[in-house]
Design an enzyme around this catalytic site. Sequence first.
Site: not given
Length: 144
Positions: A104, A106
């Site tokens: 992931h 951010h």
Amino acid sequence: MSAGYDPNNIFGKILRGEIPAHKVYEDDMTLAFMDIMPRAEGHVLVIPKEGARNLLDVSPDTLAELMKRVQHVAKALQAAFHADGLTLHQFNESAGGQVIYHLHFHLLPRWDGVALRPPGTMADNEKLAEQAAKIRAALTPFTG
């Protein structure tokens, strides 16, 4: 060393619809949604739908396509929040700061003179919903 991908991580559960999320962007290979413990107003997470533990084991083709979507969401995020800049964070393995073992990114809108908040504080659900709508409204069609 990567210990392998576990599909029962929280992001895997979000992808399967087992846990709700405030979605910002979704297509056949990517999901972007609000971080429930934001370090800045508008903090978004962008993940691949492919089960990849982190940057070290994602397929190069998926990573290339994912980064196009990261940039696409980043542009909408900056526009929606009139940010002076953006910070992109990505962590790999526990020694690198990774806590959830699904790749992931951010995306954090940033403003001059405004520090990031410390991690760990849950956001108000209604506020996250409003922010997600604001970002979705700023998205242009993705052209790849």
